[in-house]
Every structure is written in structure tokens, then in C-alpha cells.
Design a protein around this motif. Structure first.
Motif, short mmCIF file in Angstrom:
data_model
loop_
_atom_site.label_atom_id
_atom_site.label_comp_id
_atom_site.label_asym_id
_atom_site.label_seq_id
_atom_site.Cartn_x
_atom_site.Cartn_y
_atom_site.Cartn_z
N ASP A 47 67.32 70.74 13.14
CA ASP A 47 65.93 71.08 12.86
C ASP A 47 65.68 70.75 11.39
O ASP A 47 66.59 70.90 10.56
N GLU A 82 63.84 67.25 24.79
CA GLU A 82 63.76 68.09 23.60
C GLU A 82 64.87 69.14 23.62
O GLU A 82 65.08 69.79 24.64
N GLY A 83 65.55 69.27 22.50
CA GLY A 83 66.62 70.26 22.40
C GLY A 83 67.99 69.71 22.75
O GLY A 83 68.99 70.43 22.63
N HIS A 104 59.74 66.44 19.87
CA HIS A 104 60.06 67.69 19.19
C HIS A 104 60.32 67.49 17.70
O HIS A 104 59.42 67.69 16.89
N ASN A 105 61.54 67.09 17.33
CA ASN A 105 61.89 66.98 15.92
C ASN A 105 62.54 65.64 15.61
O ASN A 105 63.12 65.00 16.50
N PHE A 164 52.02 64.72 20.04
CA PHE A 164 53.37 64.34 20.48
C PHE A 164 54.22 63.80 19.34
O PHE A 164 55.40 63.56 19.51
N LYS A 199 56.53 71.16 8.93
CA LYS A 199 57.44 72.32 8.74
C LYS A 199 58.11 72.26 7.36
O LYS A 199 58.28 73.28 6.71
N TYR A 213 50.87 76.06 17.86
CA TYR A 213 51.96 76.86 17.28
C TYR A 213 52.34 76.36 15.90
O TYR A 213 52.82 77.14 15.06
N THR A 271 49.81 78.29 13.83
CA THR A 271 49.96 79.76 13.78
C THR A 271 51.33 80.18 13.27
O THR A 271 51.45 81.23 12.65
N ASP A 272 52.36 79.39 13.54
CA ASP A 272 53.70 79.80 13.15
C ASP A 272 54.18 79.17 11.84
O ASP A 272 55.14 79.65 11.25
#
Lengths: 143, 312
Positions: free
Chosen positions: B6, B105-106, B127-128, B160, B169, B192, B195-196
Motif C-alpha cells: 500500500d 485487487e489485493g 486499487h493501488n 478506476f 493517499k 471513500y 471521506t476516509d
């Protein structure tokens, strides 16, 4: 009025949003409780919310992960009954981590294809559960 | 053992140490050409990505190491149905460090939990993409001299675009960052992220449609490609792919110190005529990507920095 016997030893999950007790039954895996009697009572009249569901479980509930209830329905209370008396009544705390309780619904997530991959959700700072792998938030009902 | 899965796996200080190391490598690449001698990088690419894979390969080769791996899922054991967890356990016996690109993802996080060697996420679905983020941060820092108090415009596919999410981030950890999210409504930044990430950091942001109106305000313009492979519906892709095209005319609206970044490859979202503008930083960004990956490999393998030993 429907009568369901009072229980002697077990729990009463009360103030469940009306119509959702079957979903909770599935998520709590109550079908796997071999030494317990379970009653689902739906659409009970409630002074607070008009209607509610109740789940009564008589028997050994030590294997249950009740904390998930706090996320699924924050209004829920769990009363513990011993020898026919209520010994505690509280709202469960939100668990920081859920493992194999709810499933990630993101088709792009590794959990959708990987063999025997645990479905892990972590509590975010905003109180949502997000998949540990793809970070997608869990929604109770699919969009 | 450290992995990079991440973009926030490294603290702000660790990121800056890594960027400092990358700067030292740029200043004297010859000093680093043997530091990873006898070390092997495995490039596990379950979906094709020529430039990210070659950037990793160039990085390990520049450090004197060697490379092994596969360039697509169809030529790997994944085609036989092997799990990521099993693959990484086997690869751990063959290599010293792994870079994984996966459409799911993940997947790199899953791999890192079973790995005996450091795992680098080289992009997982939408995702990342943390090494692209390090590249972006390095390019911003080299162009602007800082990573704080900047107005950053992110333009195109913000839904996306994993490079966008990772960059937001990371930049949210710096003071005085202001974001302009420039996208069609169908490709808005996920809620998100707002908000996050953005709101808890107390950063100013706007979601806007017009690239032209945004240009005069920007220190950084981060363009992205609308990616065909992220759409389930071809019609949506065709409808949205030409929403934003950066042209010479639009560049005239921006200040002299703007830097235009793009994770590449581009299709048509930046006109070729913009390439000669000194504010176009995307090819320099691609070059920085090799240096930052060199610094990352050294950091994760714990290889000593020859320039620091000399006290420089």
C-alpha cells in the motif's frame, strides 16, 4: 398474540430491525449451533420502532461471534439469561476485524478467485467495514 | 521483513529517505552499479504491463542484479489454476525479492502473507500502484522542490485509476495540499477516498468538470488515461474516453511553473504537440521511475548505500 416460552439459560437478541432476523440467523451461523434451541420471532410490536424482530437462543452460545451484530444493526441489544434471570443486557462492541463473517462482493477482488482465501474485513476510521484486500466497503444489501 | 503493498506502508519520513536515496543514485549512478550483485528480482506479471515490468527490470540490472519472471498470466502457472499464495511460496525459493502485477485487487497483499521474500505491489487491479506513486512523488519533488503547499489537479479516470488513488493517499499526508478532481461524473473519485482520506486530513478539494477553468490554478496536472480494461461495458468506455485532451491551447492557460505528469501509456489524452513544452514532465517521470525502483529494491533488501558509507 404469539407466545414463545421464556428461556432459562441463553441469550435474547432484541430490537432487531423488523424483517432482518433471517439474515442475522445466516450471518451468525445459528444453523451450526447443535446444542441450542432457537426461536426467530418476526414483526413483534415495539414501542420504540413500531415493529422489531427477536431471536431467542436457549443453550450454549459460547461459539457465537455476537460482536458482528453491532455493525449489522447498531440498535440491537443482547440480554444474557441465567437460571431464568437477566444477568446482563448490552449492545455489542464493534469488532476491529471480521474473518469469514461477511464476504467481499467486489468481482475484482482477489477473494473472488483465490482458493481458500479468508474474507477479512477491517473497521475503518469512519465506522465502515472494508475488505482487507481491495478496501471495498461492505454493504448489507447489494447495490 | 518489509513489503510495499500500500502506498502508506512507508511513513512520510521513510518515503523521503527513499527519495533522497533516488536523488543520490541519479547524481552518481556508477556508484550503485554493483550494490545488488547476485540478487535476483522476480517479476510476476499476471497482466501485461510493458513499462512497469521493464522499469523494474532496468532497476535491478542497473544495480548489478538479475531478473526472472513471467510477463502475463497465460504463460504462468496461474493459467493452470495455481493460487497466488502457492506461487509466491515457490518463487521465494528462486528469488530475493518479487514485484507483482495482478488484475485482482489485493493479490499482492495475499502474496505477502505467504512470502519468504519482500513483495512489491506493481499494480493490483484498480486499487493501488505504490511504485508509480513513489515515481510521482519523486517527480513532483524534483520539479517543485517540495511536496507540501501545492495545488494538484487530477484529471480523467479518477474512479478506476489506481495511480490516482495511491497518489491522493500519499499527498494527503502533507500540509497545504489542495486537490482539484477533474472528471466526468461517471468517473468521479470514489467517495471513500474523500471521506476516509481527504476530509480527515483537513485538505481543501473540489470536484469539477472543466479542465480549462482549472489550468490557471495548478502547480501539478496529473493526467490519466481512461482504461478500456477497467470497463465491463464497451459502450461506456467509448463514450468517456475522449472527455479530456490536453492541448497546446489549454497549456497556454496555465502558469509557467506547472508540471504535467502522466503515469503512461497515454492514448490521446495529451496531444503530442505538448511534449516539447518544458512543463511536460511525463517522460522525465518514466525515467525517475527506474531510479526510485532502484532505491526501493535497495531499501527492501537492506542493501547499504555506498555513498552514505563515504559520509556524503
Amino acid at each position: 398474540m404469539l407466545n414463545v416460552d421464556a428461556i432459562n439459560n441463553g441469550i435474547v437478541v432484541d430490537h432487531i430491525q423488523a424483517g432482518t432476523s433471517l439474515e442475522l440467523y445466516r450471518l451468525l451461523e445459528l444453523d451450526k449451533l447443535e446444542n441450542a434451541s432457537i426461536a426467530l420471532i418476526q414483526n413483534v410490536r415495539s414501542n420504540k420502532s413500531g415493529k422489531k424482530d427477536i431471536i431467542k437462543i436457549e443453550g450454549d452460545v459460547s461459539a457465537l461471534n455476537l460482536n458482528i451484530l453491532a455493525y449489522l444493526d447498531p440498535g440491537i441489544t443482547v440480554a444474557t439469561i441465567q437460571d431464568g434471570k437477566i444477568v446482563s443486557k448490552k449492545r455489542p462492541d464493534l469488532p476491529r476485524k471480521l474473518v469469514n463473517v461477511i464476504r467481499c462482493r467486489n468481482p475484482r477482488c482477489i477473494t473472488s478467485v483465490e482458493e481458500e482465501c479468508e474474507h477479512i474485513f477491517l473497521l475503518s476510521s469512519t465506522g465502515q467495514y472494508r475488505c482487507a484486500y481491495c478496501e471495498q466497503a461492505f454493504e448489507m444489501k447489494p447495490e | 521483513m518489509r513489503h510495499l503493498i500500500d502506498p502508506l506502508d512507508f511513513t512520510r519520513e521513510e518515503v523521503e529517505n527513499l527519495l533522497d536515496l533516488a536523488d543520490r543514485i541519479i547524481a552518481d549512478p556508477a556508484a550503485y552499479q554493483e550494490v545488488a550483485r547476485h540478487k535476483k528480482l522476480a517479476t510476476l506479471f499476471y497482466e501485461p504491463s510493458t513499462r512497469t515490468r521493464l522499469s523494474f527490470e532496468a532497476a535491478i540490472l542497473n544495480l548489478g542484479g538479475s531478473v526472472l519472471g513471467f510477463p502475463g498470466a497465460d504463460v504462468s502457472s496461474a493459467a493452470k489454476g495455481e493460487s497466488v499464495a502457492d506461487t509466491i511460496r515457490v518463487i521465494s525459493a528462486y528469488a530475493d525479492i518479487a514485484a507483482m502485477r495482478h488484475p485482482k485487487e489485493g493479490a499482492p497483499l495475499r502474496a505477502s502473507r505467504y512470502s519468504g521474500i519482500p513483495v512489491i505491489n506493481a499494480g493490483d487491479g484498480g486499487h493501488n500502484h505504490p511504485t508509480q506513486t513513489l515515481t510521482d512523488l519523486m517527480t513532483i519533488r524534483r520539479r517543485c522542490g517540495r511536496l507540501d503547499h501545492l495545488t494538484i489537479g487530477l484529471c480523467g479516470d479518477l474512479k478506476f485509476g489506481r495511480t490516482v488513488h495511491s497518489l491522493i493517499k500519499s499527498l494527503a499526508r502533507y500540509e497545504g495540499i489542495r486537490f482539484l478532481f477533474i472528471s466526468p461524473k461517471e468517473l468521479r473519485v470514489p467517495s471513500y477516498i474523500i471521506t476516509d482520506v481527504v476530509e480527515p486530513a483537513g485538505l481543501e478539494y473540489q470536484e469539477v468538470r472543466s479542465l480549462e477553468d482549472s489550468m490557471p490554478q495548478l502547480d501539478i496536472l496529473y493526467m490519466t488515461r481512461v482504461q478500456r480494461e477497467r470497463f465491463f461495458n464497451e459502450e461506456d468506455y467509448i463514450r468517456l474516453k475522449n472527455t479530456y485532451v490536453l492541448t497546446e491551447d489549454k497549456m497556454k492557460l496555465a502558469g509557467p511553473n506547472l508540471a504535467v505528469l502522466h503515469p503512461l501509456p497515454r492514448v490521446n489524452e495529451i496531444s503530442i504537440s505538448v511534449d516539447d513544452d518544458p512543463r511536460a514532465a511525463y517522460f522525465e517521470q518514466a525515467k525517475n521511475g527506474v531510479y526510485v525502483r532502484m532505491a526501493l529494491i535497495m531499501t527492501l533488501l537492506g542493501l547499504p548505500d555506498p555513498k552514505q558509507k563515504e559520509g556524503n
